[in-house]
Design an enzyme around this catalytic site. Structure first.
Site: not given
Ligand SMILES: [Zn+2]
Length: 178
Positions: A13, A15
């Site tokens: 992922d 952020d």
């Protein structure tokens, strides 16, 4: 890579994993401009460790602010150029859609992961995802990859098969468990 060798990947992922989240109204959110984007210290080194262990490293990120008109595609592109310049990821995949689009790529759906696997012959059972939210953990479970949650103030209630305090520790788990 030899014939018959297993192709493994680590899906990251973006952020909260590679770059800090931006808090908006008390909630973790995505940067909306290059000026709000920076890599976390050591992110590039941790990606390099995974690469050195033979993993393909693929970023999979929801960016619904694109569909909402809050994030220009050109700014997203600039952030991803900065990301790639600082961390040797193989690929950056993003979902620009919002909930109402009903797409297959927006996490918690596993589309970004399963499509990469189908295109590149990735063995999902031998692969990992590192994320910071329930959508990441759900997408990993749906795709059949092992998952690690990077712990943060905002995700204490999220259930995860494994937890790590930061990306360094998550990479340690991956390299120890293979
Ligand atoms: Zn999508």
């Amino acid at each position: 890579m030899g014939v018959g060798e297993v192709r493994r990947a680590v899906f990251l992922d973006r952020d909260g994993v590679l770059n800090p989240v931006v808090m908006r109204g008390g909630k973790p959110a995505s940067p909306r401009s290059l000026s709000e984007f920076s890599l976390l210290p050591g992110a590039g080194e941790q990606v390099a460790r995974l690469k050195g262990a033979g993993y393909r490293v693929i970023v999979v990120t929801n960016q619904p602010d694109v569909a909402r008109g809050l994030l220009a595609q050109s700014e997203l592109d600039a952030m991803h150029q900065a990301l790639a310049a600082g961390a040797p990821v193989d690929e950056i995949r993003f979902c620009p859609h919002g909930d109402r689009h009903g797409c297959e790529c927006r996490k918690p759906k596993p589309g970004m992961i399963t499509q990469a696997a189908a295109e590149q012959g990735i063995d999902l059972a031998a692969s990992w995802l590192v994320g910071d939210g329930y959508k990441d953990m759900a997408a990993a479970q749906a795709a059949g990859v092992k998952a690690i949650l990077i712990e943060a103030e905002y995700n204490r209630a999220v259930e995860a098969p494994r937890r790590a305090p930061d990306l360094v520790s998550a990479v340690n788990i991956i390299l120890e468990q293979g």
